[in-house]
Design a protein around this motif. Structure first.
Motif, mmCIF file in Angstrom:
data_model
loop_
_atom_site.group_PDB
_atom_site.id
_atom_site.type_symbol
_atom_site.label_atom_id
_atom_site.label_comp_id
_atom_site.label_asym_id
_atom_site.label_seq_id
_atom_site.Cartn_x
_atom_site.Cartn_y
_atom_site.Cartn_z
ATOM 1 N N GLU A 43 26.190 59.696 22.445
ATOM 2 C CA GLU A 43 27.190 59.141 21.537
ATOM 3 C C GLU A 43 28.478 59.961 21.584
ATOM 4 N N SER A 44 28.357 61.272 21.665
ATOM 5 C CA SER A 44 29.544 62.121 21.766
ATOM 6 C C SER A 44 30.343 61.778 23.019
ATOM 7 N N GLN A 45 29.658 61.582 24.117
ATOM 8 C CA GLN A 45 30.332 61.223 25.362
ATOM 9 C C GLN A 45 31.049 59.882 25.237
ATOM 10 N N GLU A 46 30.387 58.933 24.595
ATOM 11 C CA GLU A 46 30.996 57.605 24.413
ATOM 12 C C GLU A 46 32.229 57.687 23.513
ATOM 13 N N LEU A 47 32.132 58.471 22.442
ATOM 14 C CA LEU A 47 33.264 58.617 21.536
ATOM 15 C C LEU A 47 34.426 59.363 22.211
ATOM 16 N N ALA A 48 34.106 60.335 23.052
ATOM 17 C CA ALA A 48 35.145 61.065 23.776
ATOM 18 C C ALA A 48 35.877 60.139 24.739
ATOM 19 N N GLN A 49 35.119 59.312 25.447
ATOM 20 C CA GLN A 49 35.723 58.356 26.367
ATOM 21 C C GLN A 49 36.618 57.372 25.610
ATOM 22 N N HIS A 50 36.140 56.920 24.472
ATOM 23 C CA HIS A 50 36.918 55.986 23.656
ATOM 24 C C HIS A 50 38.220 56.631 23.176
ATOM 25 N N ALA A 51 38.153 57.900 22.752
ATOM 26 C CA ALA A 51 39.352 58.593 22.290
ATOM 27 C C ALA A 51 40.403 58.669 23.388
ATOM 28 N N ALA A 52 39.961 58.924 24.603
ATOM 29 C CA ALA A 52 40.887 58.966 25.734
ATOM 30 C C ALA A 52 41.500 57.592 25.987
ATOM 31 N N GLU A 53 40.685 56.563 25.876
ATOM 32 C CA GLU A 53 41.149 55.197 26.153
ATOM 33 C C GLU A 53 42.197 54.711 25.153
ATOM 34 N N ILE A 54 42.090 55.133 23.897
ATOM 35 C CA ILE A 54 43.027 54.641 22.886
ATOM 36 C C ILE A 54 44.280 55.506 22.781
ATOM 37 N N GLY A 55 44.337 56.572 23.563
ATOM 38 C CA GLY A 55 45.536 57.399 23.581
ATOM 39 C C GLY A 55 45.570 58.524 22.569
ATOM 40 N N ALA A 56 44.406 58.969 22.113
ATOM 41 C CA ALA A 56 44.367 60.148 21.242
ATOM 42 C C ALA A 56 44.888 61.355 22.010
ATOM 43 N N ASP A 57 45.393 62.337 21.288
ATOM 44 C CA ASP A 57 45.972 63.512 21.935
ATOM 45 C C ASP A 57 44.941 64.557 22.310
ATOM 46 N N GLY A 58 43.741 64.437 21.757
ATOM 47 C CA GLY A 58 42.696 65.394 22.088
ATOM 48 C C GLY A 58 41.429 65.078 21.327
ATOM 49 N N ILE A 59 40.365 65.751 21.689
ATOM 50 C CA ILE A 59 39.088 65.612 20.982
ATOM 51 C C ILE A 59 38.601 66.984 20.551
ATOM 52 N N ALA A 60 37.732 66.976 19.560
ATOM 53 C CA ALA A 60 37.041 68.190 19.137
ATOM 54 C C ALA A 60 35.577 67.820 18.958
ATOM 55 N N VAL A 61 34.708 68.801 19.107
ATOM 56 C CA VAL A 61 33.279 68.492 19.054
ATOM 57 C C VAL A 61 32.491 69.678 18.521
ATOM 58 N N ILE A 62 31.457 69.384 17.736
ATOM 59 C CA ILE A 62 30.458 70.389 17.403
ATOM 60 C C ILE A 62 29.174 70.014 18.119
ATOM 61 N N ALA A 63 28.346 70.999 18.400
ATOM 62 C CA ALA A 63 27.086 70.752 19.092
ATOM 63 C C ALA A 63 26.100 70.060 18.145
ATOM 64 N N PRO A 64 25.106 69.345 18.666
ATOM 65 C CA PRO A 64 24.058 68.779 17.815
ATOM 66 C C PRO A 64 23.440 69.871 16.941
ATOM 67 N N PHE A 65 23.188 69.548 15.677
ATOM 68 C CA PHE A 65 22.783 70.586 14.731
ATOM 69 C C PHE A 65 21.430 70.326 14.082
ATOM 70 N N PHE A 66 20.740 69.276 14.473
ATOM 71 C CA PHE A 66 19.376 69.078 13.970
ATOM 72 C C PHE A 66 18.404 69.677 14.980
ATOM 73 N N PHE A 67 18.305 69.072 16.148
ATOM 74 C CA PHE A 67 17.666 69.740 17.281
ATOM 75 C C PHE A 67 18.759 70.545 17.961
#
Length: 289
Positions: A92-116
């Protein structure tokens, strides 16, 4: 943070996701929200779908829609729109990152999975070692901890100033600026951005007395509301109170801020001269509960 178009400096508001009373996203007020940040608070960078924005309480579809609306409404008004794409699922993170690039966002930020999660604990300073070799578009980090030793080592490593090092603890911003922070991401910049910009301006001019006074003033408010119980729900209530823009309730399992909290927060804001709107000063606006 990754794929930025330009370096990130100054304040970044960790945006709230406005909701209707029935818990649906109130998209129409985001344009008003953008104008308020720029004109009233002097904040022209935003961090969308993070903790303050209840990003992990939104569906992937909703996160996409919120990101699209901020990019659309912020065009030619905001300097940078960063989209948080962290999720429990790396796919899901990868999909959201790709989407952010496609819509012209200036950058992404991410935290690692925190349950597992990985059992290997990594300090921020260790994370930066060789990062550009692994992720060529990596631009920097948001440091949301009070461990200034770790943060200082990040700055110390960053001799070539290739990374943006953004601090995420609003009440300790001045300390981080002394350490070498290049900017800051925070929820209070939604409604205290103007006051916090005074810290940045005074620090730039080497007027450390003024910078310290402004930081202490902000600390008085944060210290007060923290003792009352201060989280996402309360941030939404304060933002509604200060801006007049209806931010609505949080999503379950979070509970709406109480009227008592809102009244106490309003009184403290007034005592610190943080409220500029005559309507708010007269008590005609309420966040509700």
């Amino acid at each position: 943070m990754a794929f930025p178009k330009k370096r990130l400096r100054g304040l970044v508001a960790a945006t709230i996701t406005p909701m209707t009373e029935n818990g649906e996203i109130n998209f129409p007020v985001i344009g008003q929200y953008v104008d308020y940040l720029v004109k009233e608070q002097g904040v022209k960078n935003v961090f969308v779908n993070g903790t303050t924005g209840e990003g992990l309480s939104l569906s992937v579809s909703e996160r996409r829609q919120v990101a699209e609306e901020w990019v659309t409404q912020g065009r030619n008004k905001l300097d940078q729109v960063l989209i948080h794409v962290g999720a429990l699922s790396l796919k899901e993170s990868q999909e959201l990152a790709q989407h952010a690039a496609e819509i012209g966002a200036d950058g992404i930020a991410v935290i690692a999975p925190f349950f597992f999660k990985s059992l290997n604990k990594v300090r921020a300073e260790e994370l930066l070692v060789g990062m550009r070799d692994k992720i060529p578009t990596f631009q920097g980090l948001k440091f949301s901890d009070t461990d200034l030793l770790d943060f200082g080592q990040c700055v110390d490593q960053n001799h070539q100033r290739q990374f943006d090092l953004l601090f995420g603890v609003d009440e300790q911003l001045l300390s981080a600026l002394v350490m070498g922070a290049t900017g800051a991401v925070g929820s209070t910049y939604n409604y205290l951005g103007k006051k916090t910009n005074q810290i940045l301006e005074a620090f730039e001019q080497k007027d450390f007395t003024s910078a310290l006074n402004s930081q202490f003033c902000i600390q008085r408010f944060i210290n007060y509301v923290t003792k009352l119980g201060f989280g996402v729900s309360q941030t939404k209530a304060i933002m509604t109170l200060v801006s007049g823009i209806p931010m609505g309730p949080p999503r379950l399992p979070l509970q709406k801020a109480t009227q008592e909290f809102t009244a106490n927060a309003e009184a403290k804001l007034k005592s610190l001269n943080f409220l500029s709107s005559p309507a708010i000063k007269d008590g005609s606006l309420r966040a509700g509960s």
